[in-house]
Write a protein that holds these residues in place. Structure first.
Motif, PDB file in Angstrom:
ATOM      1  N   LEU A 103       1.477  -6.527 -10.425  1.00  0.00           N
ATOM      2  CA  LEU A 103       0.462  -6.015  -9.492  1.00  0.00           C
ATOM      3  C   LEU A 103       0.791  -6.446  -8.065  1.00  0.00           C
ATOM      4  CD1 LEU A 103      -2.924  -6.727 -11.370  1.00  0.00           C
ATOM      5  CD2 LEU A 103      -1.749  -4.550 -11.118  1.00  0.00           C
ATOM      6  N   ALA A 125       3.720  -7.277  -6.803  1.00  0.00           N
ATOM      7  CA  ALA A 125       4.939  -6.639  -6.278  1.00  0.00           C
ATOM      8  C   ALA A 125       4.616  -5.233  -5.754  1.00  0.00           C
ATOM      9  CB  ALA A 125       6.004  -6.565  -7.371  1.00  0.00           C
ATOM     10  N   ASP A 126       3.822  -4.490  -6.534  1.00  0.00           N
ATOM     11  CA  ASP A 126       3.471  -3.127  -6.097  1.00  0.00           C
ATOM     12  C   ASP A 126       2.622  -3.155  -4.831  1.00  0.00           C
ATOM     13  OD1 ASP A 126       4.849  -1.926  -8.106  1.00  0.00           O
ATOM     14  OD2 ASP A 126       3.134  -1.632  -9.424  1.00  0.00           O
ATOM     15  N   LEU A 127       1.651  -4.072  -4.823  1.00  0.00           N
ATOM     16  CA  LEU A 127       0.773  -4.144  -3.656  1.00  0.00           C
ATOM     17  C   LEU A 127       1.548  -4.601  -2.421  1.00  0.00           C
ATOM     18  CD1 LEU A 127      -2.045  -3.854  -2.519  1.00  0.00           C
ATOM     19  CD2 LEU A 127      -2.580  -6.157  -3.310  1.00  0.00           C
ATOM     20  N   ALA A 161       4.702  -4.092  -1.790  1.00  0.00           N
ATOM     21  CA  ALA A 161       5.519  -2.970  -1.292  1.00  0.00           C
ATOM     22  C   ALA A 161       4.672  -2.048  -0.416  1.00  0.00           C
ATOM     23  CB  ALA A 161       6.115  -2.203  -2.468  1.00  0.00           C
ATOM     24  N   TYR A 199      -8.607   2.922   1.844  1.00  0.00           N
ATOM     25  CA  TYR A 199      -7.458   2.457   1.061  1.00  0.00           C
ATOM     26  C   TYR A 199      -7.942   1.718  -0.186  1.00  0.00           C
ATOM     27  CZ  TYR A 199      -3.050  -0.041   0.168  1.00  0.00           C
ATOM     28  OH  TYR A 199      -1.911  -0.545  -0.404  1.00  0.00           O
ATOM     29  N   TYR A 236      -6.042   3.013  -3.439  1.00  0.00           N
ATOM     30  CA  TYR A 236      -5.005   2.205  -4.102  1.00  0.00           C
ATOM     31  C   TYR A 236      -5.348   1.879  -5.561  1.00  0.00           C
ATOM     32  CZ  TYR A 236      -1.332  -1.096  -4.970  1.00  0.00           C
ATOM     33  OH  TYR A 236      -0.252  -1.719  -5.526  1.00  0.00           O
ATOM     34  N   ASN A 267       6.928   4.578  -9.694  1.00  0.00           N
ATOM     35  CA  ASN A 267       7.490   4.148  -8.418  1.00  0.00           C
ATOM     36  C   ASN A 267       8.810   4.867  -8.156  1.00  0.00           C
ATOM     37  OD1 ASN A 267       5.512   2.302  -7.668  1.00  0.00           O
ATOM     38  ND2 ASN A 267       6.395   0.714  -8.959  1.00  0.00           N
ATOM     39  N   LYS A 281       9.391   1.082  -1.745  1.00  0.00           N
ATOM     40  CA  LYS A 281       8.809   1.665  -2.953  1.00  0.00           C
ATOM     41  C   LYS A 281       7.719   2.659  -2.574  1.00  0.00           C
ATOM     42  CE  LYS A 281       8.512  -1.910  -6.188  1.00  0.00           C
ATOM     43  NZ  LYS A 281       7.707  -2.667  -7.141  1.00  0.00           N
TER      44      LYS A 281
END
Lengths: 219, 133
Positions: free
Chosen positions: A32, A34-36, A38, B55, B59, B73, B85
């Motif tokens: 979570l 890592a995605d956030l 990015a 957001y 998100y 991704n 990404k």
């Protein structure tokens, strides 16, 4: 850029604390985050304020992300498990002590030991410490199993405690005895306190491990 | 009472309610058009006419679409550093979008037909007559 990176770090730390509190697994938290990261770093790179994106409550944001991601949310409740286990063990020791006193009086009244009978010290010590440990472990496991019956994964935790506590407590008692033996078993508060701390430490460590084990296998 | 319901807050609330049921589908549609970051989708929603959708709303929805396997991704080359990404639609995402679009068109047709059938001047073109016998 470094300021925005540190801002993203702060926001992710806040989110991570919330995910931890929710009992989200480490691997899921890392994914979570890592995605956030990015997304937020890309936003910061384009001149947007990551804090503004997350809104007034980053904690609420983190909660919603975890909910939508469907990640495991088994709250560990370590403090509660350790507290209940300790109280359970102490109560069992008190009850066990009273039981032994009563049993001792009945046995003394009922039987006379042969005058020549000598019980080896190691056997007496083994039975004594083994009995105390067994009573304490039983009390702790039962207290956690029934005292926290509404907590998630508690049956699993109690089963793991039953598995881990006997060897851990046995090893702790052995270590405490070794410490006492190395000082010729003095009855000073320092040494006796250290011996008690070793046993208590082993007990708490094994209980924590049991809870952690059951939480980690929750998903 | 009626005036309060017609105020900007009430309009925004009504807009949010309408959006709630179709935002995930709109996000899929926007990603089908072109992969994007989460914040870029916020911009695109605004440009598309939905107004400001936060957001904090978008998100978590993207996270759900990831969990459902509809979004994945992808890496986008960046002029200022390593590839970044972004979110892109998967094959299942495209299929789901097609299905949802058809369902939406059918639903919207029913809603539009219902609204069109409503008289413009309620009571004006109907005369209610109580027949005694």
């Amino acid at each position: 850029m470094s300021t925005s990176t540190s801002l993203v770090d702060d926001l992710l730390a806040t989110a991570d604390r919330e995910w931890r509190a929710l009992g989200v697994q480490r691997d899921d938290r890392a994914a979570l985050a890592a995605d956030l990261r990015a997304d937020l770093e890309a936003a910061a790179g384009d001149g947007l304020d990551p804090a503004q994106l997350l809104g007034a409550s980053p904690r609420e944001f983190a909660l919603r992300v975890a909910e939508e991601a469907g990640v495991g949310r088994t709250p560990p409740r370590y403090g509660q498990v350790l507290g209940v286990a300790t109280v359970g063990a102490l109560l069992a020791l008190v009850v066990g002590f009273l039981g032994v006193i009563g049993l001792h009086q009945i046995l003394v009244a009922a039987f006379d030991l042969p005058p020549g009978l000598r019980v080896p010290v190691w056997l007496a010590a083994g039975v004594f410490y083994g009995g105390v440990a067994a009573v304490a472990v039983t009390g702790a496991v039962l207290a956690v199993r029934f005292g926290l019956r509404d907590a998630p994964r508690i049956r699993h935790t109690a089963a793991r405690m039953a598995l881990l506590l006997p060897p851990a407590v046995a090893a702790s008692i052995a270590a405490a005895v070794a410490l006492g033996w190395s000082f010729d078993f003095p009855l000073t508060p320092l040494i006796m306190g250290a011996e008690a701390a070793i046993v208590l430490g082993g007990f708490l460590a094994a209980t924590t491990l049991a809870r952690r084990w059951s939480i980690r296998t929750a998903i | 009472m009626i005036a309060a319901e017609d105020g900007p807050e009430a309009v925004a609330e009504r807009q949010a309610q309408l959006l709630r049921g179709c935002l995930d589908m709109c996000l899929l549609a926007l990603l089908a058009e072109e992969p994007a970051h989460g914040y870029e989708l916020v911009r695109r929603l605004d440009t598309a006419g939905f107004g400001t959708v936060s957001y904090g709303t978008v998100y978590p929805l993207i996270t759900r679409l990831h969990r459902l396997g509809l979004v994945a991704n992808a890496l986008q080359p960046s002029p200022s550093g390593p590839p970044r990404k972004i979110h892109r639609l998967t094959e299942s995402g495209h299929e789901r979008l097609r299905a949802w679009s058809e369902q939406w068109a059918q639903f919207a047709g029913v809603v539009n037909a219902t609204l069109a059938a409503r008289p413009s001047n309620p009571g004006g073109d109907h005369e209610h007559v109580d027949v005694a016998r």
